[in-house]
Write a protein that holds these residues in place. Structure first.
Motif, short mmCIF file in Angstrom:
data_model
loop_
_atom_site.label_atom_id
_atom_site.label_comp_id
_atom_site.label_asym_id
_atom_site.label_seq_id
_atom_site.Cartn_x
_atom_site.Cartn_y
_atom_site.Cartn_z
N VAL A 295 38.00 41.10 33.09
CA VAL A 295 38.88 41.26 34.26
C VAL A 295 38.82 42.68 34.78
O VAL A 295 38.71 42.92 35.99
CB VAL A 295 40.33 40.88 33.89
N LEU A 296 38.89 43.65 33.88
CA LEU A 296 38.94 45.05 34.29
C LEU A 296 37.62 45.55 34.88
O LEU A 296 37.60 46.57 35.57
CB LEU A 296 39.35 45.93 33.10
N THR A 297 36.53 44.84 34.62
CA THR A 297 35.24 45.24 35.18
C THR A 297 34.78 44.31 36.32
O THR A 297 33.69 44.50 36.85
CB THR A 297 34.16 45.25 34.08
N ALA A 298 35.60 43.32 36.65
CA ALA A 298 35.23 42.37 37.70
C ALA A 298 35.38 43.02 39.07
O ALA A 298 36.02 44.07 39.23
CB ALA A 298 36.10 41.12 37.61
N GLU A 299 34.81 42.37 40.08
CA GLU A 299 34.91 42.86 41.46
C GLU A 299 36.26 42.46 42.04
O GLU A 299 36.38 41.60 42.91
CB GLU A 299 33.76 42.31 42.31
N LEU A 300 37.30 43.12 41.53
CA LEU A 300 38.66 42.89 41.99
C LEU A 300 39.21 44.20 42.52
O LEU A 300 38.69 45.28 42.23
CB LEU A 300 39.54 42.41 40.82
N SER A 301 40.27 44.11 43.29
CA SER A 301 40.91 45.33 43.77
C SER A 301 41.63 46.03 42.62
O SER A 301 41.90 45.42 41.58
CB SER A 301 41.92 44.99 44.87
N ARG A 302 41.95 47.30 42.82
CA ARG A 302 42.66 48.04 41.78
C ARG A 302 44.01 47.38 41.48
O ARG A 302 44.43 47.27 40.33
CB ARG A 302 42.87 49.48 42.22
N GLY A 303 44.67 46.91 42.54
CA GLY A 303 45.96 46.24 42.36
C GLY A 303 45.83 44.94 41.57
O GLY A 303 46.69 44.63 40.74
N ARG A 305 43.53 44.24 39.31
CA ARG A 305 43.24 44.57 37.91
C ARG A 305 44.49 45.06 37.19
O ARG A 305 44.74 44.69 36.04
CB ARG A 305 42.12 45.61 37.82
N LEU A 306 45.28 45.91 37.88
CA LEU A 306 46.49 46.44 37.25
C LEU A 306 47.49 45.31 36.98
O LEU A 306 48.09 45.24 35.90
CB LEU A 306 47.12 47.49 38.16
N GLU A 307 47.66 44.42 37.95
CA GLU A 307 48.59 43.31 37.76
C GLU A 307 48.10 42.37 36.65
O GLU A 307 48.91 41.86 35.87
CB GLU A 307 48.77 42.53 39.07
N ALA A 308 46.80 42.16 36.58
CA ALA A 308 46.25 41.32 35.52
C ALA A 308 46.55 41.93 34.15
O ALA A 308 46.84 41.20 33.19
CB ALA A 308 44.74 41.15 35.70
N PHE A 309 46.49 43.26 34.05
CA PHE A 309 46.81 43.92 32.78
C PHE A 309 48.24 43.61 32.36
O PHE A 309 48.51 43.22 31.20
CB PHE A 309 46.61 45.43 32.89
N PHE A 310 49.19 43.77 33.29
CA PHE A 310 50.58 43.49 32.96
C PHE A 310 50.81 42.00 32.70
O PHE A 310 51.63 41.63 31.86
CB PHE A 310 51.50 43.98 34.09
N HIS A 311 50.08 41.16 33.41
CA HIS A 311 50.21 39.72 33.25
C HIS A 311 49.76 39.26 31.87
O HIS A 311 50.36 38.34 31.28
CB HIS A 311 49.39 39.02 34.34
N LEU A 312 48.72 39.88 31.34
CA LEU A 312 48.13 39.45 30.07
C LEU A 312 48.73 40.17 28.86
O LEU A 312 48.37 39.84 27.73
CB LEU A 312 46.62 39.67 30.10
N THR A 313 49.59 41.17 29.07
CA THR A 313 50.11 41.95 27.94
C THR A 313 51.64 41.99 27.84
O THR A 313 52.16 42.86 27.12
CB THR A 313 49.59 43.40 28.00
#
Length: 515
Positions: A295-303, A305-313
């Protein structure tokens, strides 16, 4: 030196919890910013019966005799052309559910309903394995999924099927309702917690074009999206979260429909709730292990990726909460009471970041469904206390998720029309009881040392640990008494710790266990 280390650790824990608190506030703000998009979500293409796509409704079951008939009757009332609707009963049951459901399916077929009964002789992959097996023979282009305790409404399929006219849409998630919201304080708090997930988290992520997840039930998938994302996989205990991220990374978009509601049961006893939350916590950590780097290396926006981090942790907050409970008493004893200026500069911002953001989060969850925001405020102390009481058990889940993938899928027992038919065995609340004593000591210390700002939190910690320890102990005592009296009508699922399953006694009546 020891005092310095304690100070750094204590405030480090507070900052970590504050970060998750501020994230909740961020989600509230996103809901406000994207109100226009959220209000347009129900706008969907109206399709004639001739243009409607074929749909398969999958019903994964495992020992659900108390609710299976209710579920099948609800799905049979679905307002959709009979020649375009297939009902798949995916039954892994080992008890009387098999015969009950098979007979019910035959009755539906006699009425002209395309109902299929699929029974596996093993539980390989658990729910994910059952869904995957059903998908291989599903007739529908679209696949809706309902757990056993849900009661889908007749208009469910028609309300959301039009979204799939857009080939980029991979999944539509709808909101969960609560059949037994007002049974007890435990169900009231659970309802508030789930409303926060659906009416704040899902709405915020959908509105802001961030990644969000299929909740495991009450949603519909494009079959092609599942296959292109790699299908149902069972190396985590949250197969729904895992597939959701893989599908969105494959380019599919998701839609959230808060206006389409499917009522469901909430666990009415603490052991069932702990088992459910344990599975969710462990599975989410496993999904983070599996997909976070991708997820953190995918072609996603910074927002994104950051939201995915909080979502998964989010469940990492539980070990922090337990650590805070342990550190509170020595911190109160060793640190001098702060003056008013220091409290305003340090303690108040940290308190606002945690408790204040939590209040805003759940107040929005209440107002979004037309309920009073003050109901959330009134239940907030008990919500915090319950979260604290569950923290030791869920911290074990986090550690297990870090250590190993997969594991046993312990399903949540359903009450239905026979309360007490299914139960979850669990471990004794020794850790909770010890933390309750420690927190009671912190209450006394906060008053004696003048740390009055910490007193309410110490009280909530003590109440939370005592509440969960009391409920678990009470349930364990009642079940031991049932075993002793050899009550034949009560069955037990595998223990969260796997004790009964290791002895080969899973899902046998408690009377048999006593024999």
């Amino acid at each position: 030196m020891l005092s310095l280390m304690l100070c750094v650790l204590y405030f480090g824990v507070l900052l970590g919890l504050s970060a998750y608190g501020l994230h909740r506030l961020h989600l509230v703000i996103l809901c406000r910013l994207h109100r226009a998009k959220l209000s347009r979500a129900p706008e969907v293409a109206a399709l004639t019966d001739r243009d409607l796509p074929p749909v398969t409704i999958q019903l994964p079951l495992f020992n659900e005799s108390t609710v299976a008939a209710r579920l099948l009757d609800a799905v049979a009332r679905m307002d959709y052309p009979a020649d375009k609707l297939e009902i798949q009963v995916l039954d892994d049951s080992t008890d009387e559910t098999q015969g009950l459901v098979r007979t019910h399916v035959e009755r539906l077929r006699a009425r002209g309903i395309d109902a299929v009964y699929l029974h596996r002789t093993n539980r390989v992959g658990y729910k994910a394995g059952a869904l995957d097996a059903g998908l291989k023979v599903a007739k529908g282009e679209l696949v809706a999924i309902f757990d056993a305790d849900f009661i889908p409404q007749p208009g469910f399929v028609r309300a959301i099927v039009g979204h799939f006219e857009d080939p980029a849409i991979g999944m539509v998630q709808t909101r969960w309702g609560h059949l037994n919201r007002d049974v007890s304080i435990l169900t009231k708090v659970q309802a508030l917690m789930l409303d926060g997930h659906h009416l704040v988290e899902n709405r915020a992520r959908f509105g802001a074009d961030l990644l969000f997840n299929f909740s495991g039930t009450g949603g519909m998938w494009r079959k092609e999206a599942i296959l292109k994302a790699g299908g149902w996989q069972h190396d985590t205990l949250t197969e729904d979260l895992d597939l959701s991220y893989r599908a969105q990374l494959a380019g599919y978009r998701f839609i959230y429909r808060e206006d389409v509601v499917s009522p469901a049961e909430l666990p009415e006893d603490i052991s069932a709730l702990r088992a459910q939350q344990y599975r969710w916590a462990k599975g989410t950590v496993q999904t983070a292990r599996k997909l976070m780097s991708r997820v953190l290396t995918a072609e996603l926006s910074r927002g994104q990726r950051l939201e995915a981090f909080f979502h998964l942790t989010p469940h990492f907050a539980y070990p922090l909460l337990v650590l805070l409970s342990v550190l509170l008493l020595p911190a109160l004893v060793l640190f001098p009471a702060a003056d008013t200026l220091t409290m305003l500069a340090i303690d108040l911002p940290l308190c606002t970041a945690t408790t204040g953001s939590l209040a805003a989060f759940y107040m929005l969850a209440e107002t979004a469904q037309g309920r009073s925001r003050w109901g959330a405020v009134a239940r907030l102390p008990m919500l915090i206390a319950l979260g604290t009481g569950l923290a030791p058990h869920l911290s074990k889940a986090v550690i297990e998720g870090i250590r190993r993938m997969a594991g046993e899928f312990v399903r949540t027992p359903k009450q239905g029309d026979n309360k007490g038919r299914y139960k979850v065995r669990t471990d004794l609340p020794i850790t909770e009881a010890l933390l309750a004593l420690l927190s009671c000591g912190a209450v006394v210390a906060s008053v004696q040392t003048g740390h009055y700002f910490a007193t309410p939190f110490a009280v909530l910690f003590a109440v939370g640990y005592l509440y969960v320890a009391f409920l678990v102990g009470q349930e364990q005592f009642a079940r031991r008494r049932e075993v002793t009296s050899s009550a034949p009508a009560v069955a037990s699922d595998a223990a969260v710790v796997g004790a009964w399953s290791r002895q080969g006694t899973k899902d046998r009546p408690l009377g048999d266990l006593a024999a």
